[in-house]
Enzyme design. Structure first.
Site, short mmCIF file in Angstrom:
data_model
loop_
_atom_site.label_atom_id
_atom_site.label_comp_id
_atom_site.label_asym_id
_atom_site.label_seq_id
_atom_site.Cartn_x
_atom_site.Cartn_y
_atom_site.Cartn_z
N GLN A 1 59.46 63.67 16.16
CA GLN A 1 57.82 63.17 16.34
C GLN A 1 57.27 63.92 17.87
OE1 GLN A 1 59.24 61.68 14.00
NE2 GLN A 1 60.06 60.24 15.50
N GLY A 2 56.23 64.24 17.88
CA GLY A 2 55.52 64.91 18.94
C GLY A 2 55.66 66.51 19.30
N ASP A 3 56.54 67.08 18.29
CA ASP A 3 56.63 68.53 17.86
C ASP A 3 55.87 69.46 17.07
OD1 ASP A 3 58.91 68.45 19.77
OD2 ASP A 3 60.43 68.02 18.17
N SER A 4 54.78 68.45 16.34
CA SER A 4 53.98 69.06 15.47
C SER A 4 53.02 70.45 15.82
CB SER A 4 52.97 68.18 15.02
OG SER A 4 53.59 67.10 13.83
N HIS B 1 47.10 69.06 10.71
CA HIS B 1 47.01 67.59 11.01
C HIS B 1 47.03 67.08 12.35
CE1 HIS B 1 51.63 68.07 11.31
NE2 HIS B 1 51.35 67.22 12.45
N ASP C 1 49.13 73.54 6.11
CA ASP C 1 49.16 72.81 7.32
C ASP C 1 48.78 73.71 8.59
OD1 ASP C 1 49.24 70.71 9.35
OD2 ASP C 1 51.10 70.09 9.10
#
Length: 272
Positions: free
Chosen positions: A229-232, A82, A135
């Protein structure tokens, strides 16, 4: 996706959080935040952690960081599929001229390390953006990183994936769940949880739901420690091996909503 959205670029583009990390109080979204409830990490202890960067797309404040990744071969980096979606990048990966990884550097705008351009990107053809199953993406680097940066990958049946195993998650994402992004690499100790914990939190019934065959459940049963958030695309490491990639979840650090990671041993093709 975190909350239940993917955890990725939330801070940079707001709604894009669903693509790379987790968003507090939202439905599963991509992780776009920093590790919650953890502390600073030394890059010498985790040289395989890299930041995905595009200053053209996300600006220079955080050196263009929008997702995480992990080095599994001198020219190969794994991240979340993603993170490479149009919603995040604004186009195809090859259209982002300065798409690169920042390696060997804990401080995003610090000295040392190197920035290496991405020459090719393979997105898992079985990735389903609706359910977030599968993913995973593989990035090919234009120049090789040192072999010392490489971490081994767990394979099917690896005991490192067993419930109760201590695990560490790394990233530059939200550290509080309230948009407080880190500029220095952070890590938090969690544990691999039974599939049942995520099945209860994210039941089947349309849209994103937990699937134990392609996903891994991890968190702190007491809450307070999690990716955000931001760690994906960042790594979940257990037993010295890569077992998961930050994918999605609901909120950050909530005991009733564990983090959901890509189960690398089930999704990564043998050729990689």
């Amino acid at each position: 996706m975190r909350g239940p959205f993917a955890r990725a670029v939330a801070g940079a583009l707001g709604v894009i959080v669903a693509a790379a990390g987790q968003v507090v109080g939202a439905s599963p979204v991509a992780a776009d935040s920093v590790v919650v409830g953890g502390g600073p990490a030394r890059i010498t202890d985790a040289p395989w952690v890299v930041a995905l960067s595009s200053r053209d797309r996300f600006g220079g404040t955080r050196a263009g960081q929008f997702c995480g990744g992990v080095v599994v071969a001198p020219t190969k980096v794994l991240t979340a599929a993603h993170c490479l979606g149009r919603e995040v990048l604004g186009g195809e990966p090859w259209q982002v001229r300065d798409l690169a990884v920042i390696a060997g550097r804990a401080e995003l705008r610090g000295e040392g390390g190197q920035e290496v351009r991405i020459s090719d990107a393979w997105v898992n053809p079985d990735y389903d953006p609706t359910t977030n199953s599968g993913d995973l993406a593989v990035l090919t680097l234009a120049n090789a990183l040192p072999g010392s940066y490489v971490i081994g990958v767990a394979r099917p049946g690896d005991a490192a994936q067993a419930p109760g195993t201590p695990a560490d998650v790394y990233g530059w994402g939200d550290t509080s769940g309230n948009g407080s992004y880190a500029s220095t690499l952070r890590t938090a100790r969690v544990e691999v949880l039974p599939d049942a914990a995520c099945e209860r939190a994210y039941p089947q019934g349309g849209g994103v739901a937990y699937r134990g065959d392609t996903m891994l459940c991890a968190g702190d049963p007491r809450g307070g420690k999690d990716a955000c958030q931001g760690d994906s695309g960042g790594p979940l490491v257990a037993g010295g091996r890569l077992v998961g990639l930050v994918s999605w979840g609901s909120g950050c650090g909530q005991p009733e909503n564990p983090g959901v990671y890509t189960r690398v041993s089930a999704v990564l093709p043998e050729r990689f």
